[in-house]
Design an enzyme around this catalytic site. Structure first.
Site, PDB file in Angstrom:
ATOM      1  N   LYS A 196      16.390  -4.773  29.624  1.00 26.66           N
ATOM      2  CA  LYS A 196      17.427  -3.547  29.570  1.00 26.66           C
ATOM      3  C   LYS A 196      16.902  -2.893  30.567  1.00 26.66           C
ATOM      4  CE  LYS A 196      18.136   0.907  27.179  1.00 26.66           C
ATOM      5  NZ  LYS A 196      17.697   1.741  25.884  1.00 26.66           N
ATOM      6  N   LYS A 200      21.584  13.368  25.571  1.00 21.50           N
ATOM      7  CA  LYS A 200      20.229  13.855  24.981  1.00 21.50           C
ATOM      8  C   LYS A 200      20.150  15.411  24.991  1.00 21.50           C
ATOM      9  CE  LYS A 200      18.081   9.438  25.710  1.00 21.50           C
ATOM     10  NZ  LYS A 200      17.818   9.021  24.207  1.00 21.50           N
ATOM     11  N   ASP A 227      18.365   7.249  31.461  1.00 21.39           N
ATOM     12  CA  ASP A 227      19.376   7.453  30.168  1.00 21.39           C
ATOM     13  C   ASP A 227      19.360   8.917  29.921  1.00 21.39           C
ATOM     14  OD1 ASP A 227      20.606   7.151  27.885  1.00 21.39           O
ATOM     15  OD2 ASP A 227      18.946   6.170  26.821  1.00 21.39           O
ATOM     16  N   ARG A 275      22.136  -1.377  23.924  1.00 24.93           N
ATOM     17  CA  ARG A 275      22.623  -2.668  23.206  1.00 24.93           C
ATOM     18  C   ARG A 275      23.797  -2.965  23.755  1.00 24.93           C
ATOM     19  NH1 ARG A 275      22.664   0.688  17.725  1.00 24.93           N
ATOM     20  NH2 ARG A 275      20.841   1.540  18.821  1.00 24.93           N
ATOM     21  N   ASP A 303      24.748   7.240  23.733  1.00 25.90           N
ATOM     22  CA  ASP A 303      23.379   7.217  23.566  1.00 25.90           C
ATOM     23  C   ASP A 303      22.840   5.956  23.043  1.00 25.90           C
ATOM     24  OD1 ASP A 303      21.146   7.912  24.649  1.00 25.90           O
ATOM     25  OD2 ASP A 303      20.534   9.333  23.168  1.00 25.90           O
ATOM     26  N   ASP A 345      13.476   3.855  30.828  1.00 28.26           N
ATOM     27  CA  ASP A 345      14.699   2.933  30.251  1.00 28.26           C
ATOM     28  C   ASP A 345      14.961   1.736  30.895  1.00 28.26           C
ATOM     29  OD1 ASP A 345      15.637   3.029  27.630  1.00 28.26           O
ATOM     30  OD2 ASP A 345      17.490   3.765  28.286  1.00 28.26           O
ATOM     31  N   GLU A 387      23.288   2.843  24.386  1.00 27.74           N
ATOM     32  CA  GLU A 387      23.922   2.226  25.337  1.00 27.74           C
ATOM     33  C   GLU A 387      23.203   0.804  25.666  1.00 27.74           C
ATOM     34  OE1 GLU A 387      21.569   4.309  25.690  1.00 27.74           O
ATOM     35  OE2 GLU A 387      20.105   3.292  27.294  1.00 27.74           O
TER      36      GLU A 387
HETATM   37  N1  BES Z   1      16.422   4.764  25.714  1.00 28.53           N
HETATM   38  C1  BES Z   1      16.749   5.194  24.274  1.00 28.53           C
HETATM   39  C2  BES Z   1      15.601   4.811  23.144  1.00 28.53           C
HETATM   40  C3  BES Z   1      14.154   5.517  23.799  1.00 28.53           C
HETATM   41  C4  BES Z   1      13.815   6.585  23.014  1.00 28.53           C
HETATM   42  C5  BES Z   1      13.327   4.763  24.509  1.00 28.53           C
HETATM   43  C6  BES Z   1      12.576   7.098  23.206  1.00 28.53           C
HETATM   44  C7  BES Z   1      11.886   5.622  24.993  1.00 28.53           C
HETATM   45  C8  BES Z   1      11.678   6.549  24.241  1.00 28.53           C
HETATM   46  C9  BES Z   1      17.873   4.502  23.780  1.00 28.53           C
HETATM   47  O1  BES Z   1      19.014   4.235  24.607  1.00 28.53           O
HETATM   48  C10 BES Z   1      18.609   5.677  22.872  1.00 28.53           C
HETATM   49  O2  BES Z   1      18.860   6.470  23.021  1.00 28.53           O
HETATM   50  N2  BES Z   1      18.512   5.205  21.228  1.00 28.53           N
HETATM   51  C11 BES Z   1      19.029   6.116  20.420  1.00 28.53           C
HETATM   52  C12 BES Z   1      20.059   5.040  19.529  1.00 28.53           C
HETATM   53  C13 BES Z   1      20.867   5.889  18.468  1.00 28.53           C
HETATM   54  C14 BES Z   1      21.750   6.830  19.295  1.00 28.53           C
HETATM   55  C15 BES Z   1      21.410   5.096  17.697  1.00 28.53           C
HETATM   56  C16 BES Z   1      17.957   6.644  19.528  1.00 28.53           C
HETATM   57  O3  BES Z   1      17.017   5.878  19.471  1.00 28.53           O
HETATM   58  O4  BES Z   1      17.873   7.764  19.251  1.00 28.53           O
HETATM   59 ZN    ZN Z   2      18.283   3.866  26.502  1.00 29.74          ZN
HETATM   60 MN    MN Z   3      20.125   5.932  24.996  1.00 28.53          MN
END
Ligand code: BES
Ligand code: ZN
Ligand code: MN
Length: 505
Positions: free
Chosen positions: A268, A280, A273, A354, A350, A291, A352
């Protein structure tokens, strides 16, 4: 990076700023670890007693500085705690050595040269100490006006000498050479993670892959936005659509003529992000330059495999995009047609990671690798589940998942096996498309894993590493782990490639 050599020299005559020795926690009092015999002798065999008087216990990471004995060329002895003394007949745990060497190397920032007289009973232990020193002596200071100086205002240790009495032993030399190559690449992955997103966008990342490919004889193919449109990579294009910096898919291939197996790695690579339209909130985006840590780990692992000349083919896929909100950004409610042909309703922009991984997994699947692994800072939920130092392993094959876990344990990377519960799949049912990019909130890390599984072709052995916790250390440095980018998963991936080359996995 710190220059590291093996030496059979005796500690007293060594010209260095410090001699590092190990001290372990004995049943009642601290004990000096093997490797420091000459130093202990110079203190009339009383080093353990001196350390105890100074308050040392041998606890892991504890650092005690004392003046070197008379006649030593080095002015200081630095004792580093190794934790519990191993049981009779057992040797020191490799990761305890790695952590202690790293803690000592960090403490020696500002010094020019240090000698390490730690217990290196065999070549593996020497390799672990070498890794610890080189990992601990890392600093990212490209953006500091006083460039070349680490956190404490001092430059990292410039030169390290590993004492072991077996400096000319081939296995020791090979272990130290391996450690140097792996850590050089791992530290490069840390640099990439630490580089601010205004200087590392998808195009810049791809250009670095091209440079590395040239240097190490790898094949590289970069798909730019036009190529991605032509190829139908709807996931990567959807995520990258909101950014002024266009997305890329990089394929980096290392092939060895003697290879019997093919390992495919997908990373990834969200260079930033923001969350996109599902922006966010403040407090959740300051560290989101991290990220792309999965792509950095994959990049490092492929180059390391090449530099080690492993007899296995390794293909790395870097799915690079910047997730930004704008008039051209993907909206919650949009449907993307993915590279596999499946349609995805984007419910949260967010989620993204996946989406970009899905396209890269499908592309990697087409080559029918013997094993396919994706690495991603994918979910906050995995951090909630496992904390900030352990990555989660999910897979469509129980044995493969165990193999990866065992491999992570071998190299000292904390990891844990997580399930892919079938009942969570229906939470991603979409009224409009084949699947939605979000499901139940509970078990969010597993839901993400189940989403990815849909984009792995039938018959492919696949695993997913969620490194959201360990990829970026927001707290103080510890052991050989610095603040910021850590290089999480690199050592596990390289070791797995080695095991596949050796027919062990
Ligand atoms: N990049 C984030 C996950 C992340 C969070 C990595 C904190 C490192 C530290 C990912 O893209 C994300 O935002 N995931 C969301 C998914 C949700 C919207 C289903 C999450 O984990 O809140
Ligand atoms: Zn992310
Ligand atoms: Mn994200």
């Amino acid at each position: 990076m710190t220059a590291l050599t093996l030496s059979t020299a005796a500690a007293p005559g060594l010209r260095a700023d410090a001699i590092v020795v190990g001290v372990a926690k004995g049943a009642k009092r601290p004990v000096v670890a093997p490797g420091a015999e000459a130093v202990d002798e110079a203190y009339d065999g009383k080093l353990a007693g001196v350390l105890e008087t100074l308050g040392a216990s041998g606890a892991e990471g504890e650092l005690t500085k004392l003046p070197a004995p008379a006649g030593f060329k080095a002015p200081i002895v630095l004792a580093v705690g190794l934790g519990d003394k191993p049981a009779k007949g057992a040797s020191y745990d490799a990761d305890a050595l790695r952590r202690a060497a790293g803690a000592a190397a960090r403490a020696l920032a500002g010094s020019k040269k240090a000698a390490f007289a730690l217990p290196v009973a065999d070549a593996d232990a020497a390799g672990a100490v070498a890794e610890g020193v080189l990992l601990g002596a890392y600093a990212f200071d490209a953006y500091k006006q006083n460039g070349g100086k680490a956190d404490n205002g001092k430059a990292p240790l410039a030169e390290a000498v590993l004492l072991g009495g077996k400096g000319r032993d081939k296995a020791y030399k090979a272990a130290v050479e391996r450690a140097t190559k792996v850590v050089e690449e791992l530290n490069r992955a840390r640099d990439l993670v630490n580089t601010p997103p205004n200087d590392l966008d998808p195009a810049a990342f791809a250009a670095l892959a091209e440079t590395a490919a040239k240097e190490h004889g790898l094949k590289v193919q970069v798909l730019d936005e036009k190529d991605l449109v032509k190829g139908g990579y709807g996931g990567i294009l959807g995520v990258g659509g909101g950014s002024a910096s266009t997305p890329r898919l990089v394929k980096l291939s290392y092939t060895n003529p003697k290879a019997k197996k093919h390992l495919a790695l997908v990373g990834k690579g969200i260079t930033y992000d923001s969350g996109g339209i599902s922006l966010k909130p403040a407090g959740h985006n300051e560290t989101m330059k991290c990220d792309m840590a999965g792509a950095a780990a994959v990049f490092a692992a492929v180059v390391a495999a090449a530099r080690l000349g492993l007899e296995v083919n390794v293909t790395g896929w870097l799915a690079l995009a910047e997730n930004m909100p704008s008039g051209s950004a993907v909206r919650p409610g949009d449907v993307l047609r993915m590279y596999s042909g499946k349609t995805v309703e984007v419910l949260n922009t967010d989620a993204e990671g996946r989406l970009v991984l899905a396209d890269a997994l499908w592309a990697a699947s087409a080559e029918k690798p013997d094993a396919l692994i994706d690495v991603a800072t994918l979910t906050g939920a995995m951090m909630v589940a496992l904390g900030s130092r352990t990555f989660g392993i999910m897979a469509n094959d129980d044995e493969f998942r165990s193999t990866i876990h065992e491999t992570a344990e071998q190299v000292g990377e904390p990891a844990w096996q997580m399930p892919l519960p079938e009942h969570l799949r229906k939470g991603m049912d979409s009224a409009t498309a084949d699947i939605a990019n979000m499901g139940e909130r509970m078990g969010g890390g597993l839901v993400a894993g189940l989403f990815l599984r849909e984009f792995v072709a039938d018959g492919i052995t696949w695993a997913h590493l969620d490194i959201a916790g360990p990829a970026f250390n927001e707290q103080s440095p510890f052991g050989y782990t610095p603040k910021g980018g850590t290089g999480s998963a690199v050592r596990t991936l390289v070791r797995l490639a080695e095991r596949m080359a050796d027919g062990e996995a």
